[in-house]
Design an enzyme around this catalytic site. Sequence first.
Site, PDB file in Angstrom:
ATOM      1  N   MET A 132       0.850  -1.196   0.000  1.00 15.32           N
ATOM      2  CA  MET A 132       0.000   0.000   0.000  1.00 15.32           C
ATOM      3  C   MET A 132       0.891   1.252   0.000  1.00 15.32           C
ATOM      4  SD  MET A 132      -3.406  -0.952   2.123  1.00 15.32           S
ATOM      5  CE  MET A 132      -2.763  -0.688   3.757  1.00 15.32           C
TER       6      MET A 132
ATOM      7  N   HIS B 171       9.624  -3.540   3.069  1.00 13.25           N
ATOM      8  CA  HIS B 171       9.220  -3.718   1.667  1.00 13.25           C
ATOM      9  C   HIS B 171      10.457  -3.938   0.792  1.00 13.25           C
ATOM     10  CE1 HIS B 171       5.773  -1.143   3.205  1.00 13.25           C
ATOM     11  NE2 HIS B 171       5.147  -2.192   2.725  1.00 13.25           N
TER      12      HIS B 171
ATOM     13  N   GLN C 168     -10.251  -2.532   2.504  1.00 16.35           N
ATOM     14  CA  GLN C 168      -9.777  -3.243   3.692  1.00 16.35           C
ATOM     15  C   GLN C 168      -9.732  -2.356   4.934  1.00 16.35           C
ATOM     16  OE1 GLN C 168      -5.897  -4.118   1.636  1.00 16.35           O
ATOM     17  NE2 GLN C 168      -5.048  -3.877   3.677  1.00 16.35           N
TER      18      GLN C 168
HETATM   19  O1  PAF Z   1      -0.092  -5.820   3.433  1.00 14.80           O
HETATM   20  C1  PAF Z   1      -0.526  -4.880   2.730  1.00 14.80           C
HETATM   21  O2  PAF Z   1       0.137  -3.862   2.502  1.00 14.80           O
HETATM   22  C2  PAF Z   1      -1.939  -4.978   2.144  1.00 14.80           C
HETATM   23  O3  PAF Z   1      -2.808  -5.627   3.011  1.00 14.80           O
HETATM   24  C3  PAF Z   1      -1.955  -5.626   0.749  1.00 14.80           C
HETATM   25  C4  PAF Z   1      -1.506  -7.081   0.785  1.00 14.80           C
HETATM   26  C5  PAF Z   1      -1.059  -4.853  -0.197  1.00 14.80           C
HETATM   27  C6  PAF Z   1      -3.375  -5.604   0.182  1.00 14.80           C
HETATM   28  O4  PAF Z   1      -3.860  -4.308   0.063  1.00 14.80           O
END
Ligand code: PAF
Length: 283
Positions: free
Chosen positions: A30, A37, A61
């Site tokens: 996100m 990351h 979400q």
């Molecule tokens: O972990 C995240 O950043 C989010 O839940 C994802 C997997 C990108 C889905 O929006």
Amino acid sequence: MIVSRTPASTQKRCLSWRAAGETIALVPTMGALHEGHASLIRAARTRADKVVVSIFVNPAQFGPAEDFKEYPRTFAADRKLCTQCGADMIFAPAPDALYAPDHSTWVEETALSRFLCGARRPGHFRGVCTVVLKLFAVCQPHVALFGQKDAQQCLVIQRMVRDLNLPVRIAVCPIVRDEDGLALSSRNRYLSAEQRRSALALSRSLRDARRAHASGMPLGRIRRMIEREIAAAPGAKIDYVSIVDEETLAEITHSRKGQSILIALAVYFGNARLIDNIRLTGR
Ligand code: PAF
């Protein structure tokens, strides 16, 4: 590095890579990227010919009272990090490009999602599963990489992949921590200096739990020990501390020899909701 803004152009590019015999690794994010990351992108680089990083703050979400609006959006810095880590493409759709205004199809995992974060954030994993399946459809990955910090998310996605026979491998990569132990998270940016110091109680209590488990302390006592340690941290408000069987995510107070155990917790510091976990083996 390519920046692709629409599902159609991204899918076209990914299908052409596949047609040329190239393998694709996807790192779904996100944005507000950090070293956690970066470790996923670097791991992706070793696993496939092409690395796609998706950056999309998924409205589906977030609950109505959650931080969708405040969630940090840092595209210029994210792009730099993706380039440095060797990504081939960023898929960063505009907010309305991924969901049609009359979107009406949802993916719901109904067993593992009932526990832990799923119990506190109704609809959260429905939003996660739906967007992840859409990202798989658009980016056509052979492998997708996720971080162990979101332990429940990894298990729910693995279950979705199994149940829906999706032709993608899920790789789960280790939690990346700051030197002082705090698990890296985009939401750490919300913390004041004082809250950040307090938040060290999370990783400290999990380290203590690992030692206590090794010395034979029962799981029920370990859970209470973690709760006490976190409750003593200034400003901490516990959402949950749970010790669960890693296969079912059901709460346990005793373990079997060899059982996979997950200790997972979620704690608020002000508006920042932080999660952390460790995995143990039953004795
Ligand atoms: O972990 C995240 O950043 C989010 O839940 C994802 C997997 C990108 C889905 O929006």
